[in-house]
Design a protein around this motif. Structure first.
Motif, PDB file in Angstrom:
ATOM      1  N   GLU A  60       0.877  -1.221  -0.021  1.00 55.94           N
ATOM      2  CA  GLU A  60      -0.071   0.002   0.065  1.00 55.94           C
ATOM      3  C   GLU A  60       0.894   1.233   0.277  1.00 55.94           C
ATOM      4  O   GLU A  60       1.804   1.309   0.687  1.00 55.94           O
ATOM      5  CB  GLU A  60      -0.992   0.354   1.045  1.00 55.94           C
ATOM      6  N   LYS A  63      -1.723   6.541  -1.218  1.00 55.87           N
ATOM      7  CA  LYS A  63      -2.732   6.459  -2.209  1.00 55.87           C
ATOM      8  C   LYS A  63      -3.752   5.325  -2.268  1.00 55.87           C
ATOM      9  O   LYS A  63      -4.668   5.422  -2.351  1.00 55.87           O
ATOM     10  CB  LYS A  63      -2.265   7.249  -3.154  1.00 55.87           C
ATOM     11  N   ALA A  64      -3.138   4.241  -2.402  1.00 53.40           N
ATOM     12  CA  ALA A  64      -3.846   3.069  -2.995  1.00 53.40           C
ATOM     13  C   ALA A  64      -3.301   1.748  -2.406  1.00 53.40           C
ATOM     14  O   ALA A  64      -2.143   1.945  -2.110  1.00 53.40           O
ATOM     15  CB  ALA A  64      -3.827   3.219  -4.408  1.00 53.40           C
TER      16      ALA A  64
ATOM     17  N   ARG B 278      -9.644   1.572   3.744  1.00 52.08           N
ATOM     18  CA  ARG B 278      -9.830   2.421   2.774  1.00 52.08           C
ATOM     19  C   ARG B 278     -11.352   2.498   2.182  1.00 52.08           C
ATOM     20  O   ARG B 278     -12.035   1.824   2.948  1.00 52.08           O
ATOM     21  CB  ARG B 278      -9.268   1.438   1.211  1.00 52.08           C
ATOM     22  N   TYR B 281     -14.559  -0.153   2.586  1.00 49.32           N
ATOM     23  CA  TYR B 281     -14.450  -1.112   3.554  1.00 49.32           C
ATOM     24  C   TYR B 281     -15.356  -1.283   4.699  1.00 49.32           C
ATOM     25  O   TYR B 281     -15.707  -0.033   5.068  1.00 49.32           O
ATOM     26  CB  TYR B 281     -12.855  -1.047   4.118  1.00 49.32           C
ATOM     27  N   SER B 295     -13.164   7.356   3.515  1.00 47.85           N
ATOM     28  CA  SER B 295     -11.621   7.667   2.926  1.00 47.85           C
ATOM     29  C   SER B 295     -10.660   7.156   4.103  1.00 47.85           C
ATOM     30  O   SER B 295     -10.975   7.083   5.171  1.00 47.85           O
ATOM     31  CB  SER B 295     -11.404   9.360   3.098  1.00 47.85           C
ATOM     32  N   THR B 297      -6.245   6.475   5.098  1.00 49.65           N
ATOM     33  CA  THR B 297      -4.782   6.448   4.461  1.00 49.65           C
ATOM     34  C   THR B 297      -3.760   6.253   5.816  1.00 49.65           C
ATOM     35  O   THR B 297      -4.409   6.152   6.672  1.00 49.65           O
ATOM     36  CB  THR B 297      -4.550   7.863   3.933  1.00 49.65           C
ATOM     37  N   SER B 305      -2.535   4.916  10.830  1.00 48.71           N
ATOM     38  CA  SER B 305      -3.432   4.863   9.990  1.00 48.71           C
ATOM     39  C   SER B 305      -4.846   5.522  10.239  1.00 48.71           C
ATOM     40  O   SER B 305      -5.399   5.226  11.408  1.00 48.71           O
ATOM     41  CB  SER B 305      -3.682   3.151   9.505  1.00 48.71           C
ATOM     42  N   ALA B 307      -9.094   7.201   9.050  1.00 49.56           N
ATOM     43  CA  ALA B 307     -10.082   6.945   8.190  1.00 49.56           C
ATOM     44  C   ALA B 307     -11.288   7.806   8.626  1.00 49.56           C
ATOM     45  O   ALA B 307     -11.527   8.149   9.847  1.00 49.56           O
ATOM     46  CB  ALA B 307     -10.378   5.441   8.015  1.00 49.56           C
TER      47      ALA B 307
END
Lengths: 141, 350
Positions: A60, A63-64, B278, B281, B295, B297, B305, B307
């Motif tokens: 990962e 961004k993705a 992400r 999910y 969203s 990241t 992490s 979200a």
């Protein structure tokens, strides 16, 4: 961009180093550049079986998410356990310290349809051309 | 480069993390010319803006900007916008690129001939200079007294010889400016800004960093946290929604929703086990679905992490331990207060 001789390559941008029946697997310089900063890596555990062309893990960027596909079938015998704590190693040294797993291959024939360095370099050039044509649709805001 | 809403956009220049940290520590320059502009003018301009938006546009003075929402009858978000009052009867509305035509048609279709509505997107280049050094860098190129432009205010003036609307606004959670100018001057303006910022460490920044910066600050992104079916009460935008102002489209639906209570709320999540949540999910509580990520990241500033996502209102409690389903595995997370990041010394208005 560097594609070492002696490695085999896949269309999904993994590389394979074969020593006897042991395959060391990682992602290519082109893949790490396309991904950008790698911030997380998901890898299988030792003893797990992986199947050629199936995803065995994920990498990962900020961004993705991208799946990592198995270039060969076999059993995982070693996992690069420094990657979870320093996934940026994949950006810094894709062919060296950024290796992901070592697999004991179950079928040497799996290697037949992998690309040589020269073939892969040509394949990457094609990919870049397609990208330059701006046909890719991603990115949101 | 990627295509986005018909624009060729840079995702990154040097790398998302490097650009992100440059904006937090020094400054970054974004080309955000893809953003749309719709102008509303004439005797009925204020009324039209009031009727179609949730916030109270009457409170906006000439020279001021306001974060606002275009709502539909159900109270859902047609778009989130920034309204600049250029003159008492002339408003510039900055809209999301992908919504430009939708918004223009939406506003024009409801103007009833009482205001002139124009899509002026092609008349503006928009550059966003963001970060703690933004004012210092920009001041080298303009005679405008930037220190006197307060957050969510703007002035017109020359920047490096180009006439600009200079607004103290942005989408990064840092101090900074957004500059609107004639497209013919855009390239020269970009180059002048980069030159003026070189010794301060100004970096060009792309869409990737723009997304991670706004996410740390928990600014919604249309198409993720907001769409035609999400209301400001669900999205944590009650502060934008002035239910007591004159009647506006969606007000009845919002009053009803307020009375009955919302079914879901936007929340912040922090992963407590390794993994990145992400968009799309599932969010679970003890294995049962309670919502969905909008969203997510890896936060470059916080090293965690993070979200945003919607969960059922009953579960929307800070501290609540939940799970996010990541590629078939349940990964532990907990609900945290928003925003994830707030710059030092910043007031609540930023």
């Amino acid at each position: 961009m560097e594609f070492p001789e002696g490695l085999k390559y896949t269309k999904e941008h993994e590389w394979v180093l074969v020593e006897d029946r042991i395959a060391t697997i990682g992602i290519t310089e082109y893949a790490q550049q396309e991904l950008g900063d790698v911030v997380y890596v998901e890898l299988p555990e030792v003893g797990e079986k992986i199947v050629k062309d199936d995803p065995f893990g994920a990498v990962e960027s900020v961004k993705a998410v991208s799946d990592i596909y198995a270039p060969v079938s076999g059993t995982v015998i070693e996992v690069n356990d420094t990657l979870p704590d320093s996934p940026e190693t994949i950006n810094d040294d894709a062919y060296g310290d950024g290796w992901m797993i070592k697999v004991e291959m179950s079928d040497a024939d799996d290697l037949k349809d992998l690309m040589s360095a020269e073939e892969y370099a040509e394949y990457v050039d094609q990919q870049k051309e397609e990208e330059d044509e701006g046909e890719e649709e991603s990115g949101e805001e | 480069m990627v295509e986005f809403a018909g624009w060729e956009m840079p995702v990154q220049y040097q790398g998302v993390i490097e650009e992100h940290l440059a904006v937090r520590r020094r400054a970054g320059l974004f080309d955000v010319s893809h953003m749309g502009e719709v102008e509303v003018s004439g005797a009925g301009a204020l009324d039209l803006c009031q009727t179609l938006t949730a916030n109270d546009v009457a409170r906006v003075q000439v020279g001021q900007a306001q974060y606002n929402l275009l709502l539909n009858e159900s109270g859902g978000a047609v778009d989130d916008i920034v309204v600049y009052r250029l003159e008492s009867d002339h408003f510039l509305i900055c809209v999301n690129a992908a919504n430009t035509d939708k918004d223009f048609q939406w506003i024009r279709g409801r103007s009833e001939g009482k205001a002139e509505v124009r899509d002026t997107s092609s008349r503006y280049v928009q550059l966003a200079l963001q970060g703690p050094l933004a004012e210092k860098i920009l001041q080298r190129l303009t005679g405008l007294a930037l220190a006197q432009i307060k957050p969510f205010h703007f002035s017109f003036g020359e920047v490096s010889g180009a006439r600009c609307l200079v607004a103290r606004t942005g989408y990064t959670g840092e101090d900074g400016f957004e500059l609107y100018c004639d497209p013919d001057r855009g390239e020269a303006l970009w180059n002048s800004l980069m030159e003026a910022g070189r010794d301060g460490g100004l970096q060009p920044a792309g869409l990737g960093a723009r997304d991670t910066l706004r996410l740390e600050k928990a600014y919604p992104l249309y198409g993720h946290e907001l769409d035609d079916t999400t209301t400001p009460l669900e999205a944590g935008l009650e502060w934008v929604t002035k239910l007591s102002k004159v009647s506006f489209l969606g007000r009845e639906a919002l009053l009803r929703q307020k009375r009955e209570g919302v079914a879901r709320r936007l929340v912040g999540l922090e992963m407590t086990a390794p993994g990145i949540a992400r968009a799309d999910y599932p969010i679970l509580k003890e294995g049962e679905p309670i919502g969905r990520v909008t969203s997510g990241t890896r936060s470059p500033t916080l090293g965690k992490s993070i979200a945003l996502g919607y969960v059922s209102a009953a579960e929307a409690v800070v501290g609540n331990g939940v799970e996010v389903e990541i590629r078939g595995r349940s990964v532990a997370a907990r609900l945290v207060a928003l925003p994830f990041y707030r710059r030092e010394g910043a007031g609540k208005t930023s």
